[in-house]
Write an enzyme that holds these catalytic residues in place. Structure first.
Site, PDB file in Angstrom:
ATOM      1  N   GLU A 274      50.626  44.452  35.096  1.00 46.29           N
ATOM      2  CA  GLU A 274      49.823  43.401  35.539  1.00 46.29           C
ATOM      3  C   GLU A 274      48.826  44.289  36.578  1.00 46.29           C
ATOM      4  O   GLU A 274      49.218  44.821  37.550  1.00 46.29           O
ATOM      5  CB  GLU A 274      50.666  42.516  36.558  1.00 46.29           C
ATOM      6  CG  GLU A 274      49.810  41.007  37.083  1.00 46.29           C
ATOM      7  CD  GLU A 274      49.058  41.172  38.115  1.00 46.29           C
ATOM      8  OE1 GLU A 274      47.858  41.328  38.045  1.00 46.29           O
ATOM      9  OE2 GLU A 274      49.658  41.263  39.130  1.00 46.29           O
ATOM     10  N   CYS A 308      44.438  40.974  43.312  1.00 45.33           N
ATOM     11  CA  CYS A 308      43.985  41.048  42.024  1.00 45.33           C
ATOM     12  C   CYS A 308      43.456  39.769  41.362  1.00 45.33           C
ATOM     13  O   CYS A 308      42.635  39.868  40.499  1.00 45.33           O
ATOM     14  CB  CYS A 308      45.237  41.559  40.912  1.00 45.33           C
ATOM     15  SG  CYS A 308      46.432  40.259  41.135  1.00 45.33           S
TER      16      CYS A 308
END
Length: 506
Positions: A274, A308
């Site tokens: 990720e 993120c």
């Protein structure tokens, strides 16, 4: 932002971890750095100084792991995992649920460590603690979920496909949401019957590692099933190469993720990545401008933009552009910046290197033609909320993940151009669309290349029951959390059973 939480906590509490090697005035001197392997053990690689981002003050010393520690932990974890996997899923779930109860009682400690160690503003730290409990409880619920299928077969053969644990899972976690982004892998991996070797970021080893170890130890997790090994790149490389580690789950930058994926793939490990994002928030011409500005500010500046999923591109219809920029600039100038213990909205960036990187992107974008409307300054590690207008493709602020509190505003003329701008570049993690006509917003959103899509919301959204991951350079197509946990932390085993062996003609 309330100051009540911060003002009641001038110093970090003693964590009842006497071997962590706590230093500085709150603990009265220097201790020894340790690692957690089911017990607190002396580190052979020396110590890591854990510094407070807001002040540079040394908060504690923890052990520095080496490759040899990874080898020993992986071997011990593989042995311990056999008995753990043999337990009933509901028995494993009871331990994870108890860890949630313990972690719930650690709220004050967890929040203050997140504020001091990770530079989290108080409300962000509180939300992270609550999300951590959600991830633990969702992982515990895995024990009640279906774990296989009865397959069609020819009687008297019985054919079953079942989910079985991988063995030992290596978790490499980042600094920005250290507790949640470690726990969302650690908890389901354990619930599915695996053992875990966790490498927290060396800048946040307490909130990203040792608090988790404390909760699971208090919950009765058998020794050897969870190891916490703070360290540098050599520790991550050792995890990726160790023969007793079956899977690596990594959250971090795209560059580091490529290296992790390459090394783990070379050793034939399952890999869940990720990675970064340059997430677009599209504001349509029929949007409520006040709500749009609130969403854009939250998505761009929450936790100093060190997420993120942060809103990396604010794409706004040209008819609303000037009004939005004016509102964002006013918000930027009004938000208090500084030490999280002072009740601010915007805390420090994690280290001086990140401050320099953010500032370089801002200044280079201004030199390329962007307009600096607010911010663009810093005091130590605290970077002021910044607004850049007139940003176009090719400018660093448009193309690069900044990981700082910078609102990047670009105007578009119509829906087609908005889609084109949103889909520019290598990333595809999260996107949001804000508009009064929900059907139109949904249609536009369906054209975006993204792993998460939020209609009438900004881009920083996560829930423990939702599969999380991105497209392109935002990941390797894998997902984590929710129904994806069974996909990631187990593998299929096909079993057939017959009353007697067949009489084959050979």
């Amino acid at each position: 932002m309330t100051k009540q939480l911060a003002s009641s906590a001038p110093d970090l509490p003693h964590l009842d971890l006497p071997h962590m090697g706590q230093v500085d005035d709150p603990w009265g001197g220097v201790g020894e750095g340790r690692l957690f392997t089911g017990a607190w053990v002396q580190a052979r690689g020396g110590v890591i100084e854990v510094k407070e981002p807001a002040t540079g003050r040394v908060l504690t010393l923890v052990g520095r792991a080496e490759a040899a520690d990874v080898r020993a932990a992986a071997q011990a974890a593989r042995v311990a995992q056999v008995d753990w996997a043999a337990r009933a899923p509901t028995a494993r779930a009871e331990v994870v649920e108890e860890a949630a109860r313990v972690m719930g009682g650690m709220a004050d400690t967890v929040v203050r460590w997140l504020m001091r160690e990770a530079g989290s503003a108080g409300p962000k730290a509180q939300v992270e603690h609550q999300h951590a409990l959600g991830f633990l409880r969702h992982a515990a619920a895995m024990g009640q979920e279906p774990q296989g299928h009865i397959l069609a077969s020819v009687p008297p053969r019985r054919s079953v496909a079942e989910r079985v644990p991988l063995g030992v899972v290596g978790v490499i976690a980042p600094f920005n949401f250290p507790l949640v982004l470690a726990l969302r892998a650690v908890a389901p991996a354990l619930a599915a019957g695996n053992a875990v070797v966790l490498k927290p970021d060396p800048r946040t080893p307490v909130s990203g590692g040792f608090l988790i170890a404390q909760a699971f130890a208090a919950a009765g997790l058998p020794p050897g099933l969870l190891h916490v090994l703070p360290g540098g790149a050599d520790v991550g490389q050792a995890l990726c190469a160790d023969p007793d580690i079956a899977m690596i789950t990594f959250t971090g930058s795209t560059g580091a993720g490529r290296a992790v994926g390459e090394l783990a793939g070379r050793h034939l490990k399952k890999v869940q990545l990720e990675l970064g994002g340059k997430n677009a928030l599209v504001i349509l011409d029929d949007a409520d401008i006040d709500l749009a500005a609130r969403n854009a500010a939250w998505g761009a500046w929450l936790h100093q933009g060190q997420i993120c999923m942060s809103t990396g591109r604010i794409l706004v219809h040209h008819s609303l552009h000037d009004d939005l920029v004016t509102r964002l600039a006013a918000k930027a100038r009004a938000l208090p910046v500084g030490d999280p213990l002072d009740g601010v909205a915007i805390g420090p960036l994690i280290d001086p290197g990140q401050v320099a990187r953010v500032d370089a992107i801002v200044q280079a974008s201004v030199a390329a033609g962007a307009r600096l409307v607010a911010g663009g300054t810093h005091d130590g590690r605290c970077y002021a909320p910044t607004v850049l207008a007139g940003v176009t493709p090719g400018m660093p602020a448009f193309d690069e993940e900044i990981f700082g509190p910078v609102a990047v505003v670009t105007a578009f003329a119509d829906d087609d151009q908005a889609v084109d701008l949103a889909n520019r570049g290598q990333y595809g993690l999260a996107a949001g669309v804000i508009g009064a006509n929900v059907d139109r917003a949904v249609r536009l959103g369906a054209r975006l290349r993204t792993g998460h899509l939020h209609i009438n919301d900004q881009t920083v959204v996560a829930e423990p029951q939702a599969p999380f991951g991105g497209m392109g350079a935002s990941g390797n197509g894998s997902r984590i959390s929710g129904p994806a946990n069974w996909d990631e932390f187990t593998t299929w085993r096909w079993t057939t059973v017959q009353p007697t062996a067949p009489a084959y003609p050979y």
